[in-house]
Design an enzyme around this catalytic site. Sequence first.
Site, PDB file in Angstrom:
ATOM      1  N   THR A  84       0.829  -1.069  -0.011  1.00  0.00           N
ATOM      2  CA  THR A  84      -0.041   0.136  -0.018  1.00  0.00           C
ATOM      3  C   THR A  84       1.030   1.219   0.004  1.00  0.00           C
ATOM      4  OG1 THR A  84      -0.253  -0.161   2.571  1.00  0.00           O
ATOM      5  CG2 THR A  84      -2.035  -1.019   1.326  1.00  0.00           C
ATOM      6  N   GLY A  85       2.166   1.137   0.203  1.00  0.00           N
ATOM      7  CA  GLY A  85       3.040   2.235   0.214  1.00  0.00           C
ATOM      8  C   GLY A  85       3.396   2.580  -1.045  1.00  0.00           C
ATOM      9  N   TYR A 136      18.282 -10.237   7.978  1.00  0.00           N
ATOM     10  CA  TYR A 136      19.060 -10.118   8.973  1.00  0.00           C
ATOM     11  C   TYR A 136      19.739  -8.862   8.626  1.00  0.00           C
ATOM     12  CZ  TYR A 136      18.549 -14.941  10.361  1.00  0.00           C
ATOM     13  OH  TYR A 136      18.025 -15.934  10.957  1.00  0.00           O
ATOM     14  N   LYS A 140      -1.009 -12.458   8.684  1.00  0.00           N
ATOM     15  CA  LYS A 140       0.482 -12.861   8.528  1.00  0.00           C
ATOM     16  C   LYS A 140       1.343 -11.493   8.739  1.00  0.00           C
ATOM     17  CE  LYS A 140       0.284 -16.931   5.317  1.00  0.00           C
ATOM     18  NZ  LYS A 140       0.405 -17.347   4.087  1.00  0.00           N
ATOM     19  N   ASN A 154       9.160 -12.000  13.208  1.00  0.00           N
ATOM     20  CA  ASN A 154      10.391 -11.678  12.694  1.00  0.00           C
ATOM     21  C   ASN A 154      11.093 -10.331  13.189  1.00  0.00           C
ATOM     22  OD1 ASN A 154      10.247 -13.837  11.005  1.00  0.00           O
ATOM     23  ND2 ASN A 154       8.972 -12.633   9.604  1.00  0.00           N
ATOM     24  N   GLY A 210      12.397 -11.307  16.674  1.00  0.00           N
ATOM     25  CA  GLY A 210      13.734 -12.143  16.690  1.00  0.00           C
ATOM     26  C   GLY A 210      14.687 -11.252  16.089  1.00  0.00           C
ATOM     27  N   TYR A 266      -7.281  -7.494  10.957  1.00  0.00           N
ATOM     28  CA  TYR A 266      -6.469  -6.533  11.370  1.00  0.00           C
ATOM     29  C   TYR A 266      -6.349  -6.268  12.876  1.00  0.00           C
ATOM     30  CZ  TYR A 266      -4.865  -1.563  11.291  1.00  0.00           C
ATOM     31  OH  TYR A 266      -4.103  -0.404  11.794  1.00  0.00           O
ATOM     32  N   HIS A 296      -2.438   7.609   0.639  1.00  0.00           N
ATOM     33  CA  HIS A 296      -2.588   7.084  -0.950  1.00  0.00           C
ATOM     34  C   HIS A 296      -3.837   7.563  -1.226  1.00  0.00           C
ATOM     35  CE1 HIS A 296      -2.759   4.258  -4.290  1.00  0.00           C
ATOM     36  NE2 HIS A 296      -1.582   3.868  -4.004  1.00  0.00           N
ATOM     37  N   ARG A 335      -9.510   5.501   3.290  1.00  0.00           N
ATOM     38  CA  ARG A 335     -10.046   6.116   4.416  1.00  0.00           C
ATOM     39  C   ARG A 335     -10.824   7.421   4.526  1.00  0.00           C
ATOM     40  NH1 ARG A 335      -4.453   4.863   7.903  1.00  0.00           N
ATOM     41  NH2 ARG A 335      -3.437   4.816   5.727  1.00  0.00           N
TER      42      ARG A 335
HETATM   43  P1  NAD Z   1       0.013   2.762   5.129  1.00  0.00           P
HETATM   44  O1  NAD Z   1      -0.763   1.572   4.200  1.00  0.00           O
HETATM   45  O2  NAD Z   1       0.158   3.803   4.235  1.00  0.00           O
HETATM   46  O3  NAD Z   1       1.354   2.078   5.285  1.00  0.00           O
HETATM   47  C1  NAD Z   1       1.774   0.603   5.522  1.00  0.00           C
HETATM   48  C2  NAD Z   1       3.016   0.555   4.801  1.00  0.00           C
HETATM   49  O4  NAD Z   1       3.497  -1.103   5.104  1.00  0.00           O
HETATM   50  C3  NAD Z   1       2.569   0.386   3.454  1.00  0.00           C
HETATM   51  O5  NAD Z   1       3.990   1.168   2.888  1.00  0.00           O
HETATM   52  C4  NAD Z   1       3.090  -0.978   3.029  1.00  0.00           C
HETATM   53  O6  NAD Z   1       3.397  -1.479   1.460  1.00  0.00           O
HETATM   54  C5  NAD Z   1       3.827  -1.605   4.040  1.00  0.00           C
HETATM   55  N1  NAD Z   1       3.523  -3.068   4.254  1.00  0.00           N
HETATM   56  C6  NAD Z   1       2.428  -3.821   4.196  1.00  0.00           C
HETATM   57  N2  NAD Z   1       2.483  -5.053   4.466  1.00  0.00           N
HETATM   58  C7  NAD Z   1       3.792  -5.157   4.600  1.00  0.00           C
HETATM   59  C8  NAD Z   1       4.622  -6.583   4.493  1.00  0.00           C
HETATM   60  N3  NAD Z   1       4.061  -7.642   4.836  1.00  0.00           N
HETATM   61  N4  NAD Z   1       5.882  -6.266   4.430  1.00  0.00           N
HETATM   62  C9  NAD Z   1       6.406  -5.180   4.080  1.00  0.00           C
HETATM   63  N5  NAD Z   1       5.888  -3.934   4.337  1.00  0.00           N
HETATM   64  C10 NAD Z   1       4.598  -4.025   4.223  1.00  0.00           C
HETATM   65  O7  NAD Z   1      -0.541   2.848   6.324  1.00  0.00           O
HETATM   66  P2  NAD Z   1      -0.318   3.620   7.630  1.00  0.00           P
HETATM   67  O8  NAD Z   1      -1.239   4.806   7.892  1.00  0.00           O
HETATM   68  O9  NAD Z   1       1.085   4.543   7.308  1.00  0.00           O
HETATM   69  O10 NAD Z   1       0.131   2.681   8.942  1.00  0.00           O
HETATM   70  C11 NAD Z   1       1.211   2.418   9.288  1.00  0.00           C
HETATM   71  C12 NAD Z   1       1.053   1.630  10.465  1.00  0.00           C
HETATM   72  O11 NAD Z   1       0.474   2.426  11.541  1.00  0.00           O
HETATM   73  C13 NAD Z   1       0.493   0.262  10.407  1.00  0.00           C
HETATM   74  O12 NAD Z   1       1.040  -0.583  11.156  1.00  0.00           O
HETATM   75  C14 NAD Z   1      -0.870   0.608  10.999  1.00  0.00           C
HETATM   76  O13 NAD Z   1      -1.591  -0.509  11.373  1.00  0.00           O
HETATM   77  C15 NAD Z   1      -0.730   1.752  12.150  1.00  0.00           C
HETATM   78  N6  NAD Z   1      -1.869   2.470  12.406  1.00  0.00           N
HETATM   79  C16 NAD Z   1      -1.979   3.807  11.397  1.00  0.00           C
HETATM   80  C17 NAD Z   1      -3.366   4.473  11.764  1.00  0.00           C
HETATM   81  C18 NAD Z   1      -3.553   5.627  10.905  1.00  0.00           C
HETATM   82  O14 NAD Z   1      -4.448   6.279  11.105  1.00  0.00           O
HETATM   83  N7  NAD Z   1      -2.795   6.014  10.029  1.00  0.00           N
HETATM   84  C19 NAD Z   1      -3.922   3.920  12.915  1.00  0.00           C
HETATM   85  C20 NAD Z   1      -3.758   3.043  13.712  1.00  0.00           C
HETATM   86  C21 NAD Z   1      -2.422   2.265  13.331  1.00  0.00           C
HETATM   87  N1  UDP Z   2     -16.362   6.440   6.158  1.00  0.00           N
HETATM   88  C1  UDP Z   2     -17.386   7.158   5.513  1.00  0.00           C
HETATM   89  N2  UDP Z   2     -17.403   7.310   4.221  1.00  0.00           N
HETATM   90  C2  UDP Z   2     -16.217   6.816   3.301  1.00  0.00           C
HETATM   91  C3  UDP Z   2     -15.034   6.271   4.424  1.00  0.00           C
HETATM   92  C4  UDP Z   2     -15.364   6.200   5.445  1.00  0.00           C
HETATM   93  O1  UDP Z   2     -18.531   7.527   6.122  1.00  0.00           O
HETATM   94  O2  UDP Z   2     -16.228   7.017   2.381  1.00  0.00           O
HETATM   95  C5  UDP Z   2     -16.680   6.173   7.608  1.00  0.00           C
HETATM   96  C6  UDP Z   2     -16.528   4.858   8.011  1.00  0.00           C
HETATM   97  O3  UDP Z   2     -17.578   3.994   7.972  1.00  0.00           O
HETATM   98  C7  UDP Z   2     -16.131   4.898   9.472  1.00  0.00           C
HETATM   99  C8  UDP Z   2     -15.322   6.161   9.436  1.00  0.00           C
HETATM  100  O4  UDP Z   2     -15.800   7.099   8.236  1.00  0.00           O
HETATM  101  O5  UDP Z   2     -17.194   5.128  10.530  1.00  0.00           O
HETATM  102  C9  UDP Z   2     -13.840   5.959   9.535  1.00  0.00           C
HETATM  103  O6  UDP Z   2     -13.340   5.247   8.651  1.00  0.00           O
HETATM  104  P1  UDP Z   2     -12.072   4.787   8.302  1.00  0.00           P
HETATM  105  O7  UDP Z   2     -12.025   3.900   7.123  1.00  0.00           O
HETATM  106  O8  UDP Z   2     -11.165   6.117   7.900  1.00  0.00           O
HETATM  107  O9  UDP Z   2     -11.219   4.312   9.344  1.00  0.00           O
HETATM  108  P2  UDP Z   2     -11.587   3.385  10.779  1.00  0.00           P
HETATM  109  O10 UDP Z   2     -11.700   4.356  11.840  1.00  0.00           O
HETATM  110  O11 UDP Z   2     -13.053   2.812  10.404  1.00  0.00           O
HETATM  111  O12 UDP Z   2     -10.634   2.372  10.871  1.00  0.00           O
END
Ligand code: NAD
Ligand code: UDP
Length: 331
Positions: A37-38, A64, A91, A99, A102, A145, A181, A186
């Site tokens: 997703t990055g 490593y 996973k 990992n 470790g 998740y 992205h 979201r």
């Molecule tokens: P994001 O999807 O933009 O970033 C996640 C990154 O992890 C991406 O670059 C993706 O390619 C990489 N990735 C996914 N699976 C992978 C794998 N198996 N191996 C290597 N790389 C992998 O999401 P984000 O918002 O930047 O979230 C980053 C972290 O913060 C996540 O762990 C997420 O659960 C946590 N988090 C984010 C939010 C938020 O609101 N943004 C809230 C709660 C938790």
């Molecule tokens: N949501 C919405 N319209 C959208 C996307 C999300 O109304 O186009 C709502 C979703 O149902 C949730 C809240 O906005 O109640 C936050 O959703 P998001 O996917 O950002 O993250 P969540 O907090 O649910 O993990």
Amino acid sequence: MGKTILVTGGGGFLGSHLCQKLVESGHDVICLDNFFTGRKKNVRHLLGHKGFELIRHDVTIPIYLEVNEIYNLACPASPVHYQHDPIQTTKTSVHGAINMLGLAKRLRVPILQASTSEVYGDPLVHPQTEDYWGHVNPIGPRSCYDEGKRCAETLFMDYHRQLNLVIKIIRIFNTYGPNMHPNDGRVVSNFIIQALQNMDITIYGNGEQTRSFCYVDDLIQGIIRMMNSPASVTGPINLGNPHEFKIVELAELILKLTNSSSKIIFKPLPEDDPKRRRPNIELARKELDWSPTTDLEAGVLKTIEYFDEELSTGGFSGADGVKPGGSPTGL
Ligand code: NAD
Ligand code: UDP
């Protein structure tokens, strides 16, 4: 002196900001990402920097390396993306944690886990404090998740108790900002992209559900403070903005700030969508002297600027415009 720091998920939304900050602070950063997703675009400007290195790798496979600290962020975070391949999501959280733990164990270095407010599920306690065990469906569409992240927290605590590893767990609440992205799915990115293209704003349910939105710069400061806190501070610690908004209020704010002619439409609420979410951040205030300073309007304005630029440079616009919430396309 600069350290060598591993950031998994470093090509993603939060990871790219973290890499940037750590490089700016004089550290050597190894960004590890499988680009599920990055986007390379998020870190391309760092590629020529002497303190930055990029590895395409999947955290579910051991690796490593020699580093002084590990931030484990790899995992899709948007519900649309983590439900795209739910088995891989679990996973990534569980095997990825094993990992990286470790690696931390072999090197005897501190490791931080990006956990989530989703560990509270659809909470029955409001606002959420760290001692609340949550209300999580173990077999629903969000479970890959939620339960994956809960299991990762368990692993982190057990590596700490059993092996004395220095661990840090943060529970991140909804965070938004540049580098999200465009197809993320979201709510903040969806509404802004819809508003900028005068497409319908899709509210799921009646829009009365709440979230508390944190701007990315505030969050990154909190993450780094957590890593640099004394070893006794393991967390979990909530990091997020305690100002709570209804989703309909967010839609109205974005319509106003974009001056858009979009209409609001209502779609079915996804299964197990949490009704209310707001962090209690007293622990972060006390242990990290941290609280967010960016209000929603200021943060949303900066995010609008970013998506406006994304759309105008055309990287993601097809004939129908950018479709918010599509499949992961950072591959
Ligand atoms: P994001 O999807 O933009 O970033 C996640 C990154 O992890 C991406 O670059 C993706 O390619 C990489 N990735 C996914 N699976 C992978 C794998 N198996 N191996 C290597 N790389 C992998 O999401 P984000 O918002 O930047 O979230 C980053 C972290 O913060 C996540 O762990 C997420 O659960 C946590 N988090 C984010 C939010 C938020 O609101 N943004 C809230 C709660 C938790
Ligand atoms: N949501 C919405 N319209 C959208 C996307 C999300 O109304 O186009 C709502 C979703 O149902 C949730 C809240 O906005 O109640 C936050 O959703 P998001 O996917 O950002 O993250 P969540 O907090 O649910 O993990």
